[in-house]
Write an enzyme that holds these catalytic residues in place. Structure first.
Site, PDB file in Angstrom:
ATOM      1  N   ASN A 112      88.494  -6.924 -27.187  1.00 24.78           N
ATOM      2  CA  ASN A 112      89.592  -6.284 -27.908  1.00 24.78           C
ATOM      3  C   ASN A 112      90.605  -5.830 -26.857  1.00 24.78           C
ATOM      4  OD1 ASN A 112      91.289  -4.768 -29.466  1.00 24.78           O
ATOM      5  ND2 ASN A 112      89.807  -3.155 -29.953  1.00 24.78           N
TER       6      ASN A 112
ATOM      7  N   LYS B 181      93.524  -4.742 -27.322  1.00 23.78           N
ATOM      8  CA  LYS B 181      94.385  -3.652 -27.813  1.00 23.78           C
ATOM      9  C   LYS B 181      95.860  -3.952 -27.480  1.00 23.78           C
ATOM     10  CE  LYS B 181      90.386  -0.711 -27.426  1.00 23.78           C
ATOM     11  NZ  LYS B 181      89.825   0.610 -27.201  1.00 23.78           N
TER      12      LYS B 181
ATOM     13  N   HIS C  19      89.202  -0.401 -37.114  1.00 27.20           N
ATOM     14  CA  HIS C  19      88.953   0.137 -35.770  1.00 27.20           C
ATOM     15  C   HIS C  19      89.323   1.633 -35.763  1.00 27.20           C
ATOM     16  CE1 HIS C  19      89.256   0.903 -31.495  1.00 27.20           C
ATOM     17  NE2 HIS C  19      88.518  -0.179 -31.318  1.00 27.20           N
TER      18      HIS C  19
ATOM     19  N   GLU D  78      90.802   3.424 -33.697  1.00 24.15           N
ATOM     20  CA  GLU D  78      92.158   3.742 -33.252  1.00 24.15           C
ATOM     21  C   GLU D  78      93.167   3.539 -34.383  1.00 24.15           C
ATOM     22  OE1 GLU D  78      92.190   1.346 -29.722  1.00 24.15           O
ATOM     23  OE2 GLU D  78      90.803   2.747 -28.762  1.00 24.15           O
TER      24      GLU D  78
ATOM     25  N   GLU E 106      80.854   1.485 -33.450  1.00 20.18           N
ATOM     26  CA  GLU E 106      81.568   2.027 -32.294  1.00 20.18           C
ATOM     27  C   GLU E 106      81.704   3.548 -32.431  1.00 20.18           C
ATOM     28  OE1 GLU E 106      84.225  -1.015 -30.184  1.00 20.18           O
ATOM     29  OE2 GLU E 106      85.354  -0.275 -31.886  1.00 20.18           O
TER      30      GLU E 106
ATOM     31  N   GLY F 220      86.304   4.148 -24.603  1.00 22.89           N
ATOM     32  CA  GLY F 220      87.180   4.435 -23.468  1.00 22.89           C
ATOM     33  C   GLY F 220      86.811   5.683 -22.686  1.00 22.89           C
TER      34      GLY F 220
ATOM     35  N   SER G 262      82.729   1.617 -24.336  1.00 16.86           N
ATOM     36  CA  SER G 262      82.470   1.710 -22.889  1.00 16.86           C
ATOM     37  C   SER G 262      81.422   0.724 -22.383  1.00 16.86           C
ATOM     38  CB  SER G 262      82.065   3.145 -22.500  1.00 16.86           C
ATOM     39  OG  SER G 262      83.142   4.017 -22.734  1.00 16.86           O
TER      40      SER G 262
ATOM     41  N   GLY H 155      86.397  -3.249 -24.990  1.00 18.55           N
ATOM     42  CA  GLY H 155      87.818  -2.932 -24.816  1.00 18.55           C
ATOM     43  C   GLY H 155      88.224  -3.041 -23.364  1.00 18.55           C
TER      44      GLY H 155
HETATM   45  P1  PGA Z   1      86.134   0.377 -24.717  1.00 17.41           P
HETATM   46  O1  PGA Z   1      86.760   0.043 -26.160  1.00 17.41           O
HETATM   47  O2  PGA Z   1      85.210  -0.752 -24.360  1.00 17.41           O
HETATM   48  O3  PGA Z   1      87.322   0.485 -23.805  1.00 17.41           O
HETATM   49  O4  PGA Z   1      85.391   1.659 -24.861  1.00 17.41           O
HETATM   50  C1  PGA Z   1      85.981  -0.539 -27.184  1.00 17.41           C
HETATM   51  C2  PGA Z   1      86.802  -0.683 -28.446  1.00 17.41           C
HETATM   52  O5  PGA Z   1      87.642   0.186 -28.726  1.00 17.41           O
HETATM   53  O6  PGA Z   1      86.643  -1.651 -29.199  1.00 17.41           O
END
Ligand code: PGA
Length: 276
Positions: free
Chosen positions: A39, A41, A124, A126, A192, A198, A238, A259
């Site tokens: 992803n 983003k 998601h 976000e 998630e 993140g 993460s 991500g």
């Molecule tokens: P991250 O994001 O691996 O940076 O934690 C995962 C995601 O938001 O799908």
């Protein structure tokens, strides 16, 4: 080479083959499809995508790997993957629920399909944080299934829910709101935890397995046991190469949604290799 050295080499080879065979048998039998999804983003531009794909496609060739670029670059990634004769798949980060119309800034399922997109992330955290509600997620899922896009439904609890041991309750509610009344397939689910995205923090494998089992139980209640046992459930938050290696050995973790660590071709290659 002396005869003794040749015999020793031959025996070493035989022992190694036997050990590899044994280890293969120890690997949990996994019947569900496994995925590693990037992803990206709101990151990357055309030049960095070109460089990334040249590099990445040399080391990875798998239709279990899905790249989800930002919408303006779907066409770039789609054409490059075709040019490079790659089996890597394309996913979008969002879709609108309507076929077409006056929805400024939105992208329809047909538009995604036009660019050979086969998967789409829905719900998601976000996007939920920007106001995407359960009802909108439900309609987007309905539209994706209807159009033949494979939805990757993201669910996950906030830190406060986790600390109050309410994770499963929250996730079950998200699943019920999203899926009620919809046909079971196609569907991929990504667990998630919001507090793991993140942040560098991840739940333990046992905690993830507990949630994945809970999700399977919810799918049994919503649909049936067959659906529950056939639906791939991914973990995201993460993920790095070392954790991917750990997750690989769990019978409950069918894939990874990555991500930050998917933004560099070499880091993502390591993760794909560690997991698949
Ligand atoms: P991250 O994001 O691996 O940076 O934690 C995962 C995601 O938001 O799908």
């Amino acid at each position: 080479m002396t005869k003794a050295a040749a015999i020793e080499g031959y025996i070493k080879g035989m022992v190694q083959a036997a050990v590899e065979e044994y280890l293969k048998q120890q690997e949990p039998a996994k019947s569900r499809k496994r995925y590693v999804i990037a992803n990206w983003k709101m990151n990357k531009d055309r030049a960095s995508i070109e460089a990334y794909l040249k590099d990445f496609t040399q080391g990875v060739q798998s239709e279990q790997v899905i790249l989800c670029p930002a919408a303006p670059y779907l066409s770039t990634v789609s054409s490059l993957l075709q040019e490079l004769n790659s089996s890597i798949k394309l996913g979008a980060q969002n879709v609108h629920h309507a076929d077409q119309g006056s929805f400024t800034g939105e992208v329809s399922a047909d538009m995604l399909i036009d660019f050979h997109c086969e998967y789409v992330l829905i719900g998601h955290s976000e996007r939920r944080q920007q106001g995407e509600c359960d009802s909108s997620i439900h309609h987007k899922l309905a539209q994706s299934k209807n159009k033949g896009l494979i939805p990757i439904l993201c669910v996950g609890e906030q830190l406060a829910d986790y600390e109050q041991a309410r994770s499963l309750e929250v996730i079950t509610q998200q699943l019920v709101h999203a899926l009620h009344g919809l046909p079971p397939q196609p569907l991929i689910i990504a667990y998630e935890p919001v507090w793991a995205i993140g942040t560098g923090r991840t739940p333990t494998v046992a905690e993830i397995e507990h949630i994945h089992q809970g999700i399977r139980y919810a799918l049994t209640e919503l649909y049936d046991e067959l659906t529950a046992s056939q639906t791939s459930i991914l973990y995201g938050g993460s993920v790095q190469a070392d954790s991917a290696e750990k997750f690989k050995h769990s019978m409950e973790i069918d894939g990874l949604l990555v991500g930050g660590a998917s933004l560099q071709a070499d880091r993502f290659t390591e993760i794909v290799r560690a997991f698949l």
